[in-house]
Design a protein around this motif. Structure first.
Motif, mmCIF file in Angstrom:
data_model
loop_
_atom_site.group_PDB
_atom_site.id
_atom_site.type_symbol
_atom_site.label_atom_id
_atom_site.label_comp_id
_atom_site.label_asym_id
_atom_site.label_seq_id
_atom_site.Cartn_x
_atom_site.Cartn_y
_atom_site.Cartn_z
ATOM 1 N N ARG A 209 18.312 25.398 8.668
ATOM 2 C CA ARG A 209 18.640 23.964 8.713
ATOM 3 C C ARG A 209 20.138 23.770 8.951
ATOM 4 N NH1 ARG A 209 16.976 19.209 10.266
ATOM 5 N NH2 ARG A 209 18.335 20.230 11.754
ATOM 6 N N GLU A 210 20.955 24.549 8.246
ATOM 7 C CA GLU A 210 22.409 24.382 8.387
ATOM 8 C C GLU A 210 22.859 24.776 9.796
ATOM 9 O OE1 GLU A 210 22.994 25.131 3.646
ATOM 10 O OE2 GLU A 210 23.731 26.694 5.015
ATOM 11 N N LEU A 211 22.281 25.893 10.285
ATOM 12 C CA LEU A 211 22.660 26.374 11.624
ATOM 13 C C LEU A 211 22.288 25.386 12.721
ATOM 14 C CD1 LEU A 211 21.470 30.074 12.013
ATOM 15 C CD2 LEU A 211 23.717 29.159 12.583
ATOM 16 N N THR A 212 21.064 24.865 12.633
ATOM 17 C CA THR A 212 20.615 23.925 13.673
ATOM 18 C C THR A 212 21.424 22.633 13.599
ATOM 19 O OG1 THR A 212 18.792 23.361 12.167
ATOM 20 C CG2 THR A 212 18.252 24.756 14.042
ATOM 21 N N ASN A 215 24.752 23.016 15.195
ATOM 22 C CA ASN A 215 24.734 23.203 16.649
ATOM 23 C C ASN A 215 24.016 22.090 17.397
ATOM 24 O OD1 ASN A 215 25.978 25.981 17.417
ATOM 25 N ND2 ASN A 215 24.842 26.335 15.530
ATOM 26 N N GLY A 216 23.638 21.051 16.702
ATOM 27 C CA GLY A 216 22.971 19.919 17.367
ATOM 28 C C GLY A 216 21.579 20.259 17.864
ATOM 29 N N ALA A 217 20.932 21.239 17.237
ATOM 30 C CA ALA A 217 19.561 21.612 17.642
ATOM 31 C C ALA A 217 18.563 21.031 16.641
ATOM 32 C CB ALA A 217 19.432 23.140 17.661
ATOM 33 N N LEU A 218 17.349 20.766 17.105
ATOM 34 C CA LEU A 218 16.295 20.317 16.197
ATOM 35 C C LEU A 218 15.743 21.516 15.431
ATOM 36 C CD1 LEU A 218 14.142 17.902 18.435
ATOM 37 C CD2 LEU A 218 16.120 17.337 16.998
ATOM 38 N N LEU A 219 15.433 21.302 14.169
ATOM 39 C CA LEU A 219 14.673 22.314 13.417
ATOM 40 C C LEU A 219 13.246 21.802 13.313
ATOM 41 C CD1 LEU A 219 14.448 24.921 11.753
ATOM 42 C CD2 LEU A 219 14.962 23.548 9.721
ATOM 43 N N ILE A 220 12.315 22.540 13.933
ATOM 44 C CA ILE A 220 10.906 22.128 13.933
ATOM 45 C C ILE A 220 10.105 23.161 13.140
ATOM 46 C CG2 ILE A 220 8.897 21.636 15.373
ATOM 47 C CD1 ILE A 220 10.904 20.663 17.534
ATOM 48 N N LEU A 221 9.479 22.716 12.075
ATOM 49 C CA LEU A 221 8.719 23.635 11.225
ATOM 50 C C LEU A 221 7.233 23.490 11.490
ATOM 51 C CD1 LEU A 221 10.613 23.426 7.821
ATOM 52 C CD2 LEU A 221 10.917 25.048 9.696
ATOM 53 N N ASP A 222 6.610 24.606 11.795
ATOM 54 C CA ASP A 222 5.167 24.647 11.998
ATOM 55 C C ASP A 222 4.513 24.902 10.641
ATOM 56 O OD1 ASP A 222 2.552 25.436 12.409
ATOM 57 O OD2 ASP A 222 2.965 26.449 14.305
ATOM 58 N N GLY A 241 14.318 22.551 -0.353
ATOM 59 C CA GLY A 241 15.105 21.315 -0.439
ATOM 60 C C GLY A 241 15.692 20.849 0.881
ATOM 61 N N ILE A 242 14.978 21.120 1.977
ATOM 62 C CA ILE A 242 15.528 20.732 3.285
ATOM 63 C C ILE A 242 14.664 19.659 3.948
ATOM 64 C CG2 ILE A 242 16.617 22.967 3.745
ATOM 65 C CD1 ILE A 242 14.150 23.421 5.709
ATOM 66 N N VAL A 243 15.262 18.965 4.904
ATOM 67 C CA VAL A 243 14.502 18.026 5.727
ATOM 68 C C VAL A 243 14.602 18.499 7.178
ATOM 69 C CG1 VAL A 243 14.227 15.633 6.469
ATOM 70 C CG2 VAL A 243 15.116 16.128 4.173
ATOM 71 N N PRO A 244 13.512 19.029 7.732
ATOM 72 C CA PRO A 244 13.548 19.423 9.145
ATOM 73 C C PRO A 244 13.491 18.171 10.025
ATOM 74 C CG PRO A 244 11.364 19.760 8.237
ATOM 75 C CD PRO A 244 12.211 19.268 7.105
ATOM 76 N N ASP A 245 13.761 18.346 11.325
ATOM 77 C CA ASP A 245 13.665 17.188 12.228
ATOM 78 C C ASP A 245 12.211 16.839 12.510
ATOM 79 O OD1 ASP A 245 16.591 16.755 13.049
ATOM 80 O OD2 ASP A 245 16.279 18.916 13.236
ATOM 81 N N ALA A 264 8.115 13.309 12.096
ATOM 82 C CA ALA A 264 9.489 13.504 12.570
ATOM 83 C C ALA A 264 10.415 12.500 11.909
ATOM 84 C CB ALA A 264 9.543 13.350 14.097
ATOM 85 N N THR A 265 11.665 12.890 11.782
ATOM 86 C CA THR A 265 12.660 11.943 11.257
ATOM 87 C C THR A 265 12.754 10.769 12.235
ATOM 88 O OG1 THR A 265 14.418 13.037 12.480
ATOM 89 C CG2 THR A 265 14.032 13.796 10.203
ATOM 90 N N GLU A 266 13.315 9.663 11.769
ATOM 91 C CA GLU A 266 13.448 8.475 12.628
ATOM 92 C C GLU A 266 14.142 8.845 13.938
ATOM 93 O OE1 GLU A 266 12.276 5.544 12.250
ATOM 94 O OE2 GLU A 266 11.956 5.189 10.123
ATOM 95 N N GLU A 267 15.194 9.650 13.830
ATOM 96 C CA GLU A 267 15.989 9.971 15.015
ATOM 97 C C GLU A 267 15.186 10.799 16.023
ATOM 98 O OE1 GLU A 267 19.644 11.809 13.892
ATOM 99 O OE2 GLU A 267 20.464 11.638 15.933
ATOM 100 N N ALA A 268 14.501 11.826 15.523
ATOM 101 C CA ALA A 268 13.703 12.659 16.434
ATOM 102 C C ALA A 268 12.520 11.872 16.978
ATOM 103 C CB ALA A 268 13.220 13.912 15.702
ATOM 104 N N ALA A 269 11.890 11.064 16.117
ATOM 105 C CA ALA A 269 10.719 10.288 16.560
ATOM 106 C C ALA A 269 11.093 9.299 17.658
ATOM 107 C CB ALA A 269 10.116 9.556 15.368
#
Ligand code: PLP
Length: 400
Positions: A209-212, A215-222, A241-245, A264-269
């Motif tokens: 989560r911190e890395l993405t 770097n402005g990348a989405l974190l997508i969890l399957d 304790g994270i919120v993926p995109d 998805a978060t509001e921004e990704a959605a």
């Protein structure tokens, strides 16, 4: 010829060979048991690959599906209906984050939609690369396959025209080396299910989560296999304790009725503007009603606590057996790793003893039973697993 053998012969003649010839012809199910067409009964320890969360013939699911089928079976996406709204609201409430939902019909479709989010994010930001993991599994369509890290099933269908980098799963240094500002998205499973229930090391998802984010990348969890109660929580990632995109769901979400979802978060959605994606059956009223019944029952019957307690019981029962090397995973979604590569034979013996499980790899028996399973049913499984091990890997004095 038994009736099962007759059906199998007809199956082999009429259906394509991509699944080989499955071993049991199931006629019906009740609770945690299924019965084959010859009347043999099996304890279902695999739950249709982590799908049948309430077991079989659960009254809440039967009623929800029957009532909805009688009222309204389909609208298409030209029109809407209340159940899809109710389900989306409920999923966001369970997730606990502001966002929006896309509904579809399977895990693969959920990942296709998430991949489109990744591509749209890349288009908007000039990023072209996607990072996924070796041995990861995201589905069999060409999009989902392009990010699936199992070479044997991906390579025959490539190239996919997409810049995907596969990193060793759980290796933070490798992830750090792969994620830079050219990366549009990182796809991860919190635990790799098809590889034999292999969890990521603690802290891996948080670091991802911190890395993405940096770097402005989405974190997508399957969370198609790990979500919806399998680990004793609605979502496996909340433990970090994270919120993926975005999160993808399917399998247990419908309790046996096909449904998939992307949260998805509001921004990704917001990347999904009118016309960019769709599905005729996505958000089908019967599937949404089934899913609402699953959620309601899990909450009402405290099933998440049930699987956590039983997971500890499983460890206590099996970890002393010298033929069990380790039991990976959490709650009742487990990869029982054997000291010898005899998992396929053990699963075959289990079928003979009246238990359904599977062997995702040579040394691992996977279980993902209904969340409704009881302690005595689990004990029955443990007894039969030990009996199967006694046949495949006899070890005098091995019983715990
Ligand atoms: N993602 C994961 C983690 C899975 O385990 C699976 C199925 O096993 C999929 C995606 C594909 O889901 P489906 O078979 O519903 O298309």
């Amino acid at each position: 010829m038994t009736y099962s053998e007759q059906i199998k012969a007809r199956y082999a003649a009429a259906l394509m060979g991509n699944y080989g010839l499955p071993p049991v012809v199931i006629r019906e199910g009740e609770g945690r048991y299924v019965t084959d067409v010859d009347g043999n009964t099996y304890l279902d320890m695999i739950g249709g690959i982590a799908v049948s969360s309430l077991g079989h013939d659960h009254p809440a699911l039967v009623e929800a599906v029957s009532v909805q089928a009688a009222r309204l079976a389909h609208t298409s996406n030209l029109f809407l209906h209340e159940k899809e709204v109710e389900l989306a609201e409920k999923l966001l409430e369970l997730w606990g984050n502001p966002g929006k939902v896309f509904l579809c019909n399977s895990g693969t479709e959920a990942n296709e939609a998430a991949l489109k989010l990744a591509i749209l994010h890349g288009n908007a930001t000039g990023k072209t690369r996607i990072v996924a993991t070796e041995n990861g599994f995201h589905g069999r369509s060409l999009g989902a396959l392009s990010i699936t890290g199992k070479d044997a099933i991906r390579e025959p269908f490539g190239p996919f025209g997409r810049d995907v980098v596969f990193v060793p799963y759980g290796d933070l240094d490798a992830l750090k080396a792969a994620v830079d500002d050219t990366v549009a998205a990182v796809f991860l499973e919190p635990t790799q299910g098809e590889t034999g229930v292999v969890p990521a090391p603690a802290g891996y998802l948080k670091a991802a989560r911190e890395l993405t984010a940096a770097n402005g990348a989405l974190l997508i969890l399957d969370e198609i296999q790990s979500g919806f109660g399998r680990t004793g929580a609605w979502f496996a990632h909340t433990a970090e304790g994270i919120v993926p995109d975005a999160v993808t769901l399917a399998k247990g979400l419908g309790g046996g009725v096909p449904i998939g979802a992307v949260l998805a978060t509001e921004e990704a959605a917001a990347l999904f503007t009118k016309g960019v994606h769709g599905s005729t059956f996505g958000g089908n009223p019967i599937a949404c009603a089934a899913s609402l019944a699953v959620i309601d029952t899990i909450e009402r019957d405290h099933l998440l606590e049930n699987v956590l307690d039983l997971g500890r019981h499983l460890d206590a029962r099996l970890l002393g057996d010298p033929r069990v090397a380790e039991i990976r995973g959490q709650a009742l979604w487990r990869g029982i790793a054997l000291t010898e590569p005899v998992a396929a034979e053990v699963v075959e013996q289990l079928i003979g003893l009246g238990v359904l499980a599977n062997a995702p790899r040579a040394d691992t028996v996977r279980i993902a039973p209904p969340l409704t399973i009881t302690e005595s049913e689990l004990d029955d499984f443990c007894d039969k697993l030990i009996a199967a091990l006694d046949i495949t890997s006899p070890a005098p004095g091995a019983r715990p």
